[in-house]
Every structure is written in structure tokens, then in C-alpha cells.
Design a protein around this motif. Structure first.
Motif, PDB file in Angstrom:
ATOM      1  N   LYS A  24       0.821  -1.214   0.000  1.00 59.49           N
ATOM      2  CA  LYS A  24       0.000   0.000   0.000  1.00 59.49           C
ATOM      3  C   LYS A  24       0.851   1.258   0.000  1.00 59.49           C
ATOM      4  N   LEU A  25       2.058   1.154   0.559  1.00 58.93           N
ATOM      5  CA  LEU A  25       2.952   2.309   0.594  1.00 58.93           C
ATOM      6  C   LEU A  25       3.770   2.460  -0.684  1.00 58.93           C
ATOM      7  N   GLY A  26       3.662   1.482  -1.593  1.00 62.84           N
ATOM      8  CA  GLY A  26       4.380   1.574  -2.851  1.00 62.84           C
ATOM      9  C   GLY A  26       5.714   0.854  -2.851  1.00 62.84           C
ATOM     10  N   TYR A  27       5.960   0.023  -1.859  1.00 61.67           N
ATOM     11  CA  TYR A  27       7.218  -0.709  -1.780  1.00 61.67           C
ATOM     12  C   TYR A  27       7.008  -2.196  -2.058  1.00 61.67           C
ATOM     13  N   ALA A  28       6.110  -2.538  -2.946  1.00 64.48           N
ATOM     14  CA  ALA A  28       5.782  -3.935  -3.206  1.00 64.48           C
ATOM     15  C   ALA A  28       6.975  -4.663  -3.823  1.00 64.48           C
ATOM     16  N   ARG A  29       7.105  -5.925  -3.420  1.00 63.19           N
ATOM     17  CA  ARG A  29       8.150  -6.777  -3.977  1.00 63.19           C
ATOM     18  C   ARG A  29       7.490  -7.978  -4.624  1.00 63.19           C
ATOM     19  N   GLY A  30       8.143  -8.543  -5.619  1.00 60.93           N
ATOM     20  CA  GLY A  30       7.590  -9.683  -6.334  1.00 60.93           C
ATOM     21  C   GLY A  30       7.524 -10.937  -5.495  1.00 60.93           C
ATOM     22  N   ASP A  31       8.482 -11.130  -4.590  1.00 57.85           N
ATOM     23  CA  ASP A  31       8.487 -12.357  -3.788  1.00 57.85           C
ATOM     24  C   ASP A  31       7.612 -12.254  -2.541  1.00 57.85           C
ATOM     25  N   MET A  32       7.099 -11.079  -2.264  1.00 59.92           N
ATOM     26  CA  MET A  32       6.203 -10.902  -1.114  1.00 59.92           C
ATOM     27  C   MET A  32       4.789 -10.695  -1.646  1.00 59.92           C
ATOM     28  N   VAL A  33       3.994 -11.733  -1.618  1.00 57.14           N
ATOM     29  CA  VAL A  33       2.634 -11.656  -2.127  1.00 57.14           C
ATOM     30  C   VAL A  33       1.688 -11.705  -0.945  1.00 57.14           C
TER      31      VAL A  33
END
Length: 84
Positions: A24-33
Motif C-alpha cells: 500500500k505504501l508503494g514498496y511492493a516486492r515480487g516475492d512478497m505476495v
């Protein structure tokens, strides 16, 4: 030496709660779903407490204490009606 700020440690964690917050803060990672929350169990329609709590709130104007059982709520509702 690499900086060990809160965000750095949070980004390296594999906890799904961090995936939701950081996504939600814009720090999404591909391995963290983020996983979808589990559905709440269906409540029984035989349970009179939700209806009694709603009636208590309508009559008294305050929310009912969740520790009260159905008998106590009925007594409180009768007492509030008598006082009015």
C-alpha cells in the motif's frame, strides 16, 4: 556496512502482513505476495445476541457490553424502557 533501518528490515521479512502494508505504501516486492484474509465463519441465525445488542443501542443510545448474555440484555432493555 549496509544501513539497517526499519524499512530495510521490513523489506527483507517474508511476513505477509508486511507485504500488505508495504504494498500500500508503494514498496511492493515480487516475492512478497499478500494473502487474502480467510472468510469469517457464518454466524448462526438462532443467536439472538446481535438483535438484542441492536435493540439496546437503539433504546439506550450506547453500545451494549459484549460480556452480557441474552438474559442480561433483555433485563437491561426492560429496565431502560421502564425508565422512559
Amino acid at each position: 556496512m549496509k544501513s539497517q533501518s526499519y524499512m530495510t528490515r521490513a523489506m527483507s521479512a517474508r511476513d505477509p502482513r508486511f507485504a500488505t502494508i508495504l504494498g500500500k505504501l508503494g514498496y511492493a516486492r515480487g516475492d512478497m505476495v499478500a494473502q487474502k484474509p480467510k472468510a469469517a465463519p457464518a454466524t448462526s441465525s438462532d443467536d439472538p445476541l446481535p438483535d438484542l445488542r441492536k435493540r439496546y443501542q437503539d433504546i439506550v443510545g450506547k453500545r451494549a457490553f459484549h460480556g452480557w448474555d441474552a438474559e442480561t440484555l433483555q433485563a437491561k432493555i426492560a429496565e431502560a424502557k421502564a425508565a422512559k
